[in-house]
Design a protein around this motif. Structure first.
Motif, PDB file in Angstrom:
ATOM      1  N   TRP A 153     -10.362 -32.299  15.577  1.00 24.69           N
ATOM      2  CA  TRP A 153      -9.424 -33.368  15.211  1.00 24.69           C
ATOM      3  C   TRP A 153      -9.643 -33.903  13.808  1.00 24.69           C
ATOM      4  CZ3 TRP A 153      -6.027 -32.699  18.720  1.00 24.69           C
ATOM      5  CH2 TRP A 153      -6.407 -32.408  20.044  1.00 24.69           C
ATOM      6  N   ASP A 176      -3.463 -36.643  19.138  1.00 30.09           N
ATOM      7  CA  ASP A 176      -2.171 -36.509  19.810  1.00 30.09           C
ATOM      8  C   ASP A 176      -1.599 -37.854  20.128  1.00 30.09           C
ATOM      9  OD1 ASP A 176      -1.274 -33.805  20.175  1.00 30.09           O
ATOM     10  OD2 ASP A 176      -3.209 -33.488  21.143  1.00 30.09           O
ATOM     11  N   ARG A 199      -4.455 -40.768  21.828  1.00 32.28           N
ATOM     12  CA  ARG A 199      -5.610 -40.456  22.679  1.00 32.28           C
ATOM     13  C   ARG A 199      -6.919 -40.688  21.952  1.00 32.28           C
ATOM     14  NH1 ARG A 199      -4.285 -35.588  24.068  1.00 32.28           N
ATOM     15  NH2 ARG A 199      -5.594 -34.563  22.555  1.00 32.28           N
ATOM     16  N   LEU A 222      -0.051 -37.056  16.028  1.00 30.13           N
ATOM     17  CA  LEU A 222       0.683 -35.790  16.180  1.00 30.13           C
ATOM     18  C   LEU A 222       1.907 -36.032  17.068  1.00 30.13           C
ATOM     19  CD1 LEU A 222      -2.482 -33.542  16.717  1.00 30.13           C
ATOM     20  CD2 LEU A 222      -1.308 -34.062  14.568  1.00 30.13           C
ATOM     21  N   LYS A 240       6.829 -32.445  15.329  1.00 32.99           N
ATOM     22  CA  LYS A 240       6.538 -31.103  15.855  1.00 32.99           C
ATOM     23  C   LYS A 240       7.608 -30.667  16.823  1.00 32.99           C
ATOM     24  CE  LYS A 240       3.345 -33.106  19.284  1.00 32.99           C
ATOM     25  NZ  LYS A 240       1.942 -33.335  19.638  1.00 32.99           N
ATOM     26  N   HIS A 241       7.763 -29.386  17.138  1.00 35.14           N
ATOM     27  CA  HIS A 241       7.037 -28.227  16.635  1.00 35.14           C
ATOM     28  C   HIS A 241       8.077 -27.393  15.923  1.00 35.14           C
ATOM     29  CE1 HIS A 241       5.246 -29.737  20.392  1.00 35.14           C
ATOM     30  NE2 HIS A 241       4.094 -29.511  19.820  1.00 35.14           N
ATOM     31  N   ARG A 273       4.515 -19.050  25.278  1.00 35.47           N
ATOM     32  CA  ARG A 273       4.903 -19.835  24.096  1.00 35.47           C
ATOM     33  C   ARG A 273       4.257 -19.374  22.799  1.00 35.47           C
ATOM     34  NH1 ARG A 273       1.789 -25.667  24.028  1.00 35.47           N
ATOM     35  NH2 ARG A 273      -0.156 -24.957  24.935  1.00 35.47           N
ATOM     36  N   TYR A 302       4.021 -22.633  17.794  1.00 35.33           N
ATOM     37  CA  TYR A 302       3.338 -21.419  18.259  1.00 35.33           C
ATOM     38  C   TYR A 302       4.246 -20.192  18.197  1.00 35.33           C
ATOM     39  CZ  TYR A 302      -0.461 -24.103  20.436  1.00 35.33           C
ATOM     40  OH  TYR A 302      -1.538 -24.905  20.669  1.00 35.33           O
ATOM     41  N   ASP A 315       0.208 -25.627  14.541  1.00 42.20           N
ATOM     42  CA  ASP A 315      -0.153 -26.077  15.874  1.00 42.20           C
ATOM     43  C   ASP A 315      -1.548 -25.512  16.166  1.00 42.20           C
ATOM     44  OD1 ASP A 315      -0.261 -27.167  18.377  1.00 42.20           O
ATOM     45  OD2 ASP A 315       1.715 -26.475  19.011  1.00 42.20           O
ATOM     46  N   TRP A 316      -2.201 -26.110  17.142  1.00 46.62           N
ATOM     47  CA  TRP A 316      -3.622 -25.814  17.365  1.00 46.62           C
ATOM     48  C   TRP A 316      -3.848 -24.358  17.814  1.00 46.62           C
ATOM     49  CZ3 TRP A 316      -2.813 -29.895  15.037  1.00 46.62           C
ATOM     50  CH2 TRP A 316      -3.767 -30.842  14.762  1.00 46.62           C
ATOM     51  N   TYR A 354     -12.152 -25.568  20.115  1.00 41.30           N
ATOM     52  CA  TYR A 354     -12.205 -26.623  21.132  1.00 41.30           C
ATOM     53  C   TYR A 354     -13.607 -26.711  21.750  1.00 41.30           C
ATOM     54  CZ  TYR A 354      -7.101 -27.276  21.247  1.00 41.30           C
ATOM     55  OH  TYR A 354      -5.802 -27.570  20.945  1.00 41.30           O
ATOM     56  N   GLU A 400       2.955 -29.528  29.801  1.00 42.49           N
ATOM     57  CA  GLU A 400       2.861 -28.519  28.751  1.00 42.49           C
ATOM     58  C   GLU A 400       2.202 -27.279  29.359  1.00 42.49           C
ATOM     59  OE1 GLU A 400       0.684 -29.948  25.358  1.00 42.49           O
ATOM     60  OE2 GLU A 400       0.181 -27.933  24.684  1.00 42.49           O
TER      61      GLU A 400
HETATM   62  C1  BGC Z   1       0.305 -28.707  21.314  1.00 44.84           C
HETATM   63  C2  BGC Z   1       0.544 -29.745  20.238  1.00 44.84           C
HETATM   64  C3  BGC Z   1      -0.661 -30.644  20.120  1.00 44.84           C
HETATM   65  C4  BGC Z   1      -1.883 -29.787  19.840  1.00 44.84           C
HETATM   66  C5  BGC Z   1      -3.171 -30.584  19.705  1.00 44.84           C
HETATM   67  C6  BGC Z   1      -1.008 -27.992  21.124  1.00 44.84           C
HETATM   68  O1  BGC Z   1      -1.315 -27.189  22.217  1.00 44.84           O
HETATM   69  O2  BGC Z   1       1.374 -27.795  21.303  1.00 44.84           O
HETATM   70  O3  BGC Z   1       1.673 -30.512  20.561  1.00 44.84           O
HETATM   71  O4  BGC Z   1      -0.464 -31.602  19.118  1.00 44.84           O
HETATM   72  O5  BGC Z   1      -2.059 -28.877  20.910  1.00 44.84           O
HETATM   73  O6  BGC Z   1      -3.569 -31.090  20.931  1.00 44.84           O
END
Ligand code: BGC
Length: 853
Positions: free
Chosen positions: A42, A59, A65, A112, A159-160, A170, A205, A241-242, A548, A595
């Motif tokens: 982050w 996020d 968060r 985000l 986003k996105h 995705r 993505y 995106d991550w 991560y 998601e």
């Molecule tokens: C999501 C994003 C999110 C990012 C960070 C991704 O998997 O698509 O919306 O900001 O993760 O958590």
């Protein structure tokens, strides 16, 4: 901005902020490239020699968060599709200000959010995270949110970008979108936020095929470098995106500026080598660094003083996510979002006092017991509390006796195992975890207090696997169910019997496809006569989540012996028939909306349709409350006396429901999407790629435009919502702007509140094009499209004059051949009403040939 050269120790006066481009050019290449990949999940790298501190992102959009390190709860907003139902830019701005204050409290520089992808199909997994199926509504609300957050010095990442309307595969699919549709529909909200000055945009993505060129979003040169930065003049940062970035030189050349998360990933040394080999010009790198430094300046992370970093400025932080003002705002937002779908004979609101006040209320439904306040995935936040519907109704109806009955579960999986049942083999409370080396040697031991902690980071070097051992102290006779969902390779033994085994190792992909939050599970029924301990042993893979981190994940769930679904249904129906008012809260749950996956069906999970029908048959005063973010089929909708769409309401769930039922706050929501009556009618029924491609064949006819074009009747149309007042639409007058002025047209409508209560109306304006067949003009036009709207309050009996501004862009089409916006002349028809199908006033709007820009 002045150009500055900084000597060590030199102080830069605030009015002489460093010029990012000049600063960028002074840095060694290694430092420049280092700045272009995250420092961690982050954070962005710091660079003290130019006075750059770490920039921290988090996020949204449901709250802020944080990085997960502070352990602090976050204010949890109603989900975006809920707040969009207010159609209220002022409220969006208030929520944006709250997000900014929360960011300050958590030390966050960039949120985000928001998501401005469209709800192309109701099955989309992130439907609840998007605002609307309509590009104009999405754009206007997103702009209000972004501007309010950025006004406080906190960045947003919209986003996105672009075509991320599906969760199925995705990271792999290519969205094939024709240029007119891309411009008028899917790019429109992004263009609006860029014009409003957004600081960062997140590349998606998926891939996009445009003009026959297909490329992944992080490496799409015509879209990033050409359109976003070139044509639109975006001066901010394009962040991936991550884990989305798959290429080195291609993405760098395409216009991506920042790879997240880090460290590692496809840039770093690999990019450095590409620059040294001359395949990526250093000027391209300089531009990216300048953008990052500009962003740093915007969020206050760049002092410009070598060796001196600015401390994080927490000014304006929310003191408490459960503070009085926050609670009041979130309660109002959730109540105002709520849409009255049906209110036969004015059953709603239900006054808590007076002769008609209910004496006995039966509160029924799985979601009345466990309100579903937010969908799953990266937007997830931990709220300070969730206002409980039962407690809130008891407070709102002090004179009533209120009982609560679940009426059967709606989830397939059992609830999390209660901590009270857990014992280590030594008999202590908790779960024993042993970290094992390659040879099965024990490197470390720890005890977890509860099963919520069963996603834990593994930081000890050399840990190859983890062994979990726990005894469940079971007492009640009957059938207990142990429900375990392991992530990755594993072996699970329950009560001495192997129940599941897999040698398939998994990696970071389980984060992207969200299967770590919804793994396959195995249920073990355990029949108990006497109280005893049932041992659960699990051998689990340590998953390498790349940036991560390494982690272990096991969903540990348990169901106690209890009544059957039939028995629970019978109890609920009996309670309903003994009450004066039945409130049935039905909806989706964490297994449904998240998601990472799309929904296979729009049906309500479990036996909720049966529950509603039986309760409504047992009690003529039944209010059905739908707790879902995305459409579900409500086959009984026109047979029940009253129904409310309550969304995923966030932390003030119960309080908002009580406010709506009593009428303390009018549920003035209007659907920001179409509610289908039957699954078979849905114009875009799925988002499943075919041979890796999702073809947006419906073109510009997204959402309600598609329903109108196909002449299908939904259960409730886009824009629908009854509120608690009645409205008469009296007249409309069109004011045309002088040449070139903006807005292009203003519609002045006179409406009146003919109801008995003060009310809020969302006056909607739709345009219809001059008659001209598509083949003649060469472009597609919807039958009717949303062109403007305004929110207005009026007391009973009062008239209100509403001015709806309509931009020139609302009349224009994208001319594909000329690559420019074009204003087709002719007589347009402006229609004003309460929803996309309840249009009560009309006025012609002539547009002359060659109307000036
Ligand atoms: C999501 C994003 C999110 C990012 C960070 C991704 O998997 O698509 O919306 O900001 O993760 O958590």
């Amino acid at each position: 901005m002045s150009s500055t050269t900084t000597a060590p120790g030199e102080t830069i006066a605030p009015d002489r902020a460093p010029d990012p481009a000049a600063l960028a050019a002074t840095l060694p290449l290694e430092d420049k490239v280092r700045l272009l990949t995250g420092a961690a999940t982050w954070t962005l790298p710091e660079l003290p020699q130019v006075g750059l501190r770490t920039i921290t992102v988090s996020d949204g959009p449901i709250g802020v968060r944080g990085t997960g390190e502070d352990g602090l709860p976050s204010a949890q907003l109603p989900s975006p599709s809920a707040t969009a139902a207010t159609w209220d830019e002022r409220l969006q701005a208030e929520l944006g200000a709250l997000m900014a204050a929360e960011a300050r409290r958590k030390g966050i520089d960039i949120v985000l959010a928001p998501v401005v992808n469209l709800q192309r199909s109701p099955v989309g997994g992130r439907h609840f995270e998007c605002l609307s199926e309509d590009p104009l509504l999405t754009a206007r609300l997103a702009v209000a949110f972004v501007q309010a957050i950025q006004a406080e010095g906190i960045g947003t990442s919209v986003k996105h970008f672009v075509g991320n309307e599906t969760e199925t595969d995705r990271t792999e699919y290519l969205a094939r979108i024709d240029e007119q549709t891309l411009r008028e529909v899917y790019l429109a909200p992004f263009q609006a936020v860029v014009e409003a000055g957004v600081w960062t945009i997140m590349a998606a993505y998926n891939g996009i095929e445009r003009d026959g060129v297909g490329a992944t979003a992080t490496a799409h040169r015509p879209l990033l470098d050409g359109l976003l930065k070139g044509e639109w003049g975006f001066d901010g940062v394009v962040v991936s995106d991550w884990l989305a970035t798959k290429h080195t030189a291609e993405s760098a050349l395409a216009g991506l500026d920042l790879v997240m998360p880090g460290p590692g990933g496809p840039w770093g040394d690999a990019l450095l080598a590409e620059v040294r080999a001359g395949r990526v010009p250093e000027a391209v790198i300089d531009d990216k660094v300048a953008r990052i430094l500009r962003l740093a300046e915007r969020v206050g992370a760049l002092s410009g003083i070598p060796g001196t970093v600015e401390p994080y400025d927490a000014h304006g932080a929310t003191e408490d996510p459960a503070g009085e003002e926050t609670v009041a705002l979130l309660r109002e937002a959730a109540a105002r979002s709520t849409v009255v779908l049906r209110n036969d004979r004015g059953l709603l609101p239900v006054a808590p006092t007076g002769t008609d006040a209910p004496r006995r209320i039966a509160l029924i439904g799985h979601n009345a017991v466990e309100p579903f306040t937010q969908g799953g995935g990266s937007a997830f936040v931990t709220p300070p509390h969730v206002s409980d519907p039962l407690a809130a109704l008891r407070e709102a109806y002090p004179g009533a006796e209120i009982t609560r009955h679940r009426g059967g579960p709606t989830t397939v999986k059992a609830p999390l195992v209660p901590a009270g049942l857990l014992r280590t083999p030594e008999g202590e409370p908790g779960i024993l975890i042993e970290e094992l080396g390659d040879e099965g040697d024990v490197l470390g031991r720890l005890v977890l207090p509860d099963a919520e902690a069963l996603w834990f980071p593994v930081t000890r070097a050399g840990t190859a696997r983890v062994r979990l051992t726990v005894d469940l102290a079971l007492e009640e006779p009957g059938v207990h169910v142990v429900d375990l969902g392991p992530v990755g390779a594993h072996r699970i033994v329950v009560d001495g019997v192997e129940r599941s085994r897999s040698d398939r190792e998994v990696g970071a992909e389980v984060i992207l496809d969200s299967s770590y939050s919804n793994p396959a599970h195995v249920e073990t029924p355990v029949e108990l006569g006497e109280p005893r301990r049932v041992r659960v042993e699990a051998d689990l893979q340590v998953v390498d989540g790349e940036s991560y981190g390494r982690f272990v994940r096991l969903h540990f769930r348990y169901r106690a012996p209890g009544p059957s679904i039939d028995e629970e249904l019978d109890l609920a129906v009996a309670a309903a028939s003994a009450a004066d008012l039945a409130v049935v809260v039905i909806g989706t749950n964490p297994e449904t909306e998240s998601e990472g996956w799309d929904r296979p069906t729009l049906a309500l999970p479990g036996r909720q349709d049966e529950l509603v029908r039986r309760v409504a048959a047992a009690n003529p005063s039944t209010v059905v409350v739908v707790n879902a973010g995305a459409p579900v089929i409500l086959p009984w909708l026109d047979e029940v006396p009253a129904a409310l769409w309550w969304w995923l309401p966030g932390q003030e769930a119960g309080a908002s429901l009580a406010a709506v039922l009593t009428g303390a706050i009018e549920p003035s929501g209007r659907l920001p999407w179409t509610l289908p009556a039957r699954e078979a009618d849905v114009p875009v029924p799925d988002g499943i790629p075919v041979d890796g491609v999702i073809d947006y064949t419906e073109g510009v006819h997204v959402g309600h435009r598609g329903w109108d074009r196909l002449d299908r009747t939904p259960a409730r149309e886009f824009g629908f919502g009854l509120g608690y007042a009645d409205w008469e639409y009296r007249s409309v007058r069109i004011e045309e702007a002088a040449d070139g002025a903006s807005p292009f047209v203003i519609a002045e409508a006179v409406i009146a509140n003919t109801g008995a209560r003060p009310g809020r109306e969302v006056v909607q304006a739709y345009l219809e094009a001059p008659a001209a067949p598509a083949e003649e003009v060469g472009y597609a036009r919807p039958l009717r499209w949303l062109a403007g709207f305004a929110v207005v309050d009026a007391d009973p009996g009062a008239e209100a004059t509403v001015r709806i501004e309509i931009a020139r862009r609302a009349f224009e089409v994208w001319d594909v051949d000329r690559s420019e916006w074009h204003l087709p002349p002719g007589e347009y028809r402006l229609r004003i009403g309460r929803s996309s199908r309840d249009l009560r006033l009309a006025a012609p709007v002539p547009v002359e040939d060659g109307a000036s820009q």
